[in-house]
Scaffold this active site. Structure first.
Site, PDB file in Angstrom:
ATOM      1  NE  ARG A 232      -2.142   2.062   3.107  1.00  9.10           N
ATOM      2  CZ  ARG A 232      -2.578   1.673   4.772  1.00  9.10           C
ATOM      3  NH1 ARG A 232      -2.695   0.935   5.062  1.00  9.10           N
ATOM      4  NH2 ARG A 232      -1.577   3.010   5.670  1.00  9.10           N
TER       5      ARG A 232
ATOM      6  CG  HIS B 298      -7.032   3.369   5.936  1.00 10.05           C
ATOM      7  ND1 HIS B 298      -7.436   1.756   5.746  1.00 10.05           N
ATOM      8  CD2 HIS B 298      -8.256   3.531   5.917  1.00 10.05           C
ATOM      9  CE1 HIS B 298      -8.632   1.337   5.799  1.00 10.05           C
ATOM     10  NE2 HIS B 298      -9.673   2.870   6.538  1.00 10.05           N
TER      11      HIS B 298
ATOM     12  CE1 TYR C  68       0.681   2.454   9.012  1.00  7.16           C
ATOM     13  CE2 TYR C  68      -0.387   4.745   9.918  1.00  7.16           C
ATOM     14  CZ  TYR C  68      -0.511   4.228   8.538  1.00  7.16           C
ATOM     15  OH  TYR C  68      -1.204   4.088   8.093  1.00  7.16           O
TER      16      TYR C  68
END
Lengths: 414, 341
Positions: A312, A316, A325
């Protein structure tokens, strides 16, 4: 290779952590693509347990330098490959446009699929248009490939008066039955077992259709995924169970769902299902794997689990900032490249494409997307007062409106 | 032409409804745990596999979420699946597929995909089933927008309402009071068991008929008290009315969602007194909804406070079942109290 601590000195409880977190230097030198096992292509009706090397290895057809390799190359025509590139690029251009418009407050929310376009586009090209897909939320490339007008996608995301869902669903929860695109739930994983039910219905009615369901690797931990594998195996349902392993479920790395298993594809083997782990950034490999699985399903071989191994590249959703993160530079360091760049390189290597054509295509697609957005915006955005009739809120709860809803509608004064 | 009638218990009536729909409509499928070859632990699907084929009536893995999930997928495709959940106590793994999926598919897709499935499941106590075979979870389902919740109290209604449910284009949860499968129940375990063989509501047409939803049934007509109830409690109410000699309307709601509010209001406005009964736990039970509607619509007609008699807010106990169950004695006491008020 750094290794993060997986236990604290206060306890023996093991809690897995990813290799890299903010502040770390991402280093994937442990992944040696030349040493990875590239399993051969077996007969699609092979015994499921013969796919063990495919479930733990990596099905590939396209090297990073644009050359093809091995038995999985579907040997598509240059025209088909150029179509694929167009669909993937269109998906990316739309994603970027919608992301920018969300930042301008024109829609509440959006989810890009950057880096994962090959999975959706190759699926749509390898399947028949009548095969229902049960998407998760990063398969908009299927809609691009099956020719759903971009303006309709935008209308849905803007919840405007031209949204055929009448603003009932949040952005990206599309429902496009005539493009074989099942209503996206927004609850993760629920579509997997429904796809199996759909496939059982196909088998019951004796049609030659297959169903194709998508989940991210994170939601494979949901019970629905395991129900899906069990029911698909029991009733030999003509279904393809796709796990898009893009390494990250919001901020949770894939190891939280994977536990100690070697791959997500290998989950299928325990249920007696054929299982393939595929380089998800390799358009040719994804196409070949989906063809293989659909051929197996259409010929009575039952379901296949396909893990699409990818990354990815971005957050998100528009509500997420992955720098909180993920290690900086992780996307760039990811050793499997970008699916669009890789297909482009392949076409160039074939002598069927060049950078000039690529640039011209991008200009053309951007113009098309800009025009589509203008049309959509003219029908309203989140920033403008809604023109959706409030009475429609009470419609489609049931086929016929029961008395209590009629009374509540009157209570609202309409 | 006179309809051919047959004496049936509720199991036979349900079986007949399934058989008729499977015969009429090739898109009707029946499945669940133990429903195939064996015919179900309560025998509701007995003989259906043999008659209609393995592909029409079959066993599933023990996975309620899976059973309802595949039913949603089949229904979206265009079939009319009838899924059995062996006991309502086991339905919770399927709750997400009911609440988030079956009930909302039509709405979120604005009618493009629908989920015309029927979920049959036995509910209620009185069978020494303890906490895992006695629950009445109807309120957890009537709270869900987009789901219909039906509960018959007798064989005649069970068949007509189940056929209606299967033909309905929306998801229907069909709750079967298992204590009534073989006969009415007074709520007093010491009274002799009755069966449906001599009861007029056990006289069931052999052929196809339907009963509309959102229509309550006036089980008994009276002047002085309205008893709102459904399922097994209809029969407890009847026994309590006989025991106390109070002239009461007994309104068998049958369809909890959608609810026949007009029938309720009409009755309470006539009698001026209202008793609400259910087996389920009290707090946030369906009775709370009924009481809210009655006080809003019948406030000026009410002569006494509305009373409810329900299961206690405890898990369903095994040894103390008859202290838990809102049986004949408790309901009779409540009736007497209301009438003295």
């Amino acid at each position: 290779m750094t290794s993060r601590k997986n236990t604290s000195n206060l306890s023996n409880l093991y809690v897995p952590e990813p290799e890299f977190r903010p502040g770390d230097l991402p280093d994937y030198s442990n992944i040696n693509l030349n040493k990875e096992k590239w399993p051969d292509r077996p007969d699609p009706l092979v015994d499921a347990y013969e796919t063990e090397p495919h479930a733990t290895g990596l099905v590939r057809a396209l090297k990073l330098n644009g050359e093809t390799y091995g038995q999985w190359d579907p040997k598509l025509s240059p025209d088909t490959l150029r179509q694929a590139l167009r669909h993937m690029l269109l998906t990316r251009v739309v994603d970027k446009r919608m992301f920018a418009m969300q930042r301008q407050g024109k829609l509440s929310f959006y989810m890009k699929s950057i880096g994962e376009e090959a999975i959706a586009v190759a699926t749509a090209m390898a399947l028949e248009d009548t095969d229902m897909v049960f998407p998760s939320y990063r398969q908009q490339g299927i809609l691009m490939t099956r020719g759903w007008p971009v303006v309709d996608l935008m209308n849905q995301c803007l919840s405007n008066k031209a949204d055929k869902l009448q603003g009932k669903a949040i952005p990206i929860c599309y429902s496009v039955r005539d493009k074989g695109f099942y209503s996206i739930s927004g609850n993760l994983g629920t579509q997997m077992i429904q796809a199996v039910g759909w496939a059982m219905a196909c088998a019951y009615k004796g049609t030659n259709e297959v169903a194709s369901a998508f989940t991210g690797e994170g939601a494979t931990a949901e019970g629905d995924f395991h129900y899906a594998l069990n029911f698909a195996s029991t009733y030999r349902a003509p279904v393809i169970i796709n796990v898009v392993n893009n390494q990250w479920a919001i901020s949770t790395f894939q190891g939280i769902a994977a536990g100690q298993s070697r791959s997500f594809a290998s989950r299928g083997l325990g249920f007696g299902l054929a299982s393939l782990r595929v380089d998800g950034n390799d358009f040719l490999a994804v196409y070949a794997a989906v063809k293989w699985a659909s051929e197996r399903a259409r010929n009575g071989g039952g379901a296949t689990v396909i893990e699409h191994f990818t990354y990815r590249q971005e957050g998100h959703s528009t509500s997420d900032d992955p720098s909180a993160y993920r290690a900086k530079g992780e996307a760039e360091a990811w050793p499997f490249g970008d699916p669009i760049d890789r297909l482009k390189e392949h076409l160039i290597k074939l002598g069927e494409w060049d950078q000039e054509q690529q640039d011209a295509l991008i200009v053309e697609l951007k113009a098309h997307v800009r025009e589509s957005y203008k049309k959509a915006e003219a029908m309203g955005t989140l920033a403008s007062p809604t023109e959706i009739n409030p009475a429609t809120m009470f419609e489609q709860v049931f086929e016929e409106m029961p008395t209590h809803l009629r009374r509540q509608r009157q209570e609202l004064g309409i | 032409m006179a309809e051919a009638m047959k004496q049936m218990n509720m199991i036979q009536a349900i079986n007949s409804a399934l058989d008729i729909k499977m015969s009429q409509d090739p898109d009707v499928l029946v499945f669940g745990e133990d429903v195939g070859y064996f015919g179900g632990v309560f025998r509701c699907t007995a003989g259906l596999q043999e008659k209609h084929g393995l592909h029409r009536c079959f066993d599933t893995p023990i996975a309620e979420g899976g059973i309802i999930g595949v039913a949603v997928g089949m229904a979206a495709y265009g079939l009319r699946p009838v899924a059995e959940i062996q006991f309502a106590d086991y339905i919770y793994p399927g709750y997400d597929q009911i609440a988030s999926e079956a009930a909302r598919l039509r709405y979120r897709s604005n009618g493009e995909f629908t989920a015309p499935l029927t979920i049959r499941t036995p509910v209620g106590g009185g069978i020494h089933g303890g906490q895992t075979h006695s629950q009445s979870p109807e309120a957890l389902f009537t709270h869900i927008a987009g789901l219909k919740t039906i509960i018959p109290s007798n064989p005649y209604d069970a068949k007509g309402l189940l056929i209606k449910a299967i033909e309905d284009n929306d998801p229907v949860l069909f709750l079967e009071p298992k204590r009534l499968y073989n006969g009415p129940f007074s709520g007093d375990p010491h009274m002799p068991a009755r069966n449906w063989s001599k009861h007029e509501l056990g006289e069931v047409p052999e052929g196809h008929y339907t009963i509309d939803f959102e229509k309550a049934r006036l089980h008994r007509e009276g002047a002085d008290l309205t008893i709102l109830c459904y399922g097994t409690m209809v029969w407890v109410a009847e026994a309590a009315v006989e025991a106390t000699g109070v002239d009461a309307d007994i309104v068998d709601l049958r369809s909890l969602m959608p609810l026949d509010l007009d029938a309720i209001v009409k009755s309470v406005n006539k009698t001026g007194r209202c008793l609400v009964l259910h087996e389920a736990t009290r707090t946030s039970g369906f009775g709370a909804e009924l009481i809210a509607e009655v006080q809003q619509h019948c406030f000026y007609a009410l002569e006494t406070p509305i009373v409810r008699v329900t299961g206690w807010d405890t898990p369903y106990p095994h040894a103390l079942e008859w202290e838990y169950f809102p049986g004949l004695e408790r309901v009779s006491e409540a009736i007497t109290r209301i009438m003295e008020d």
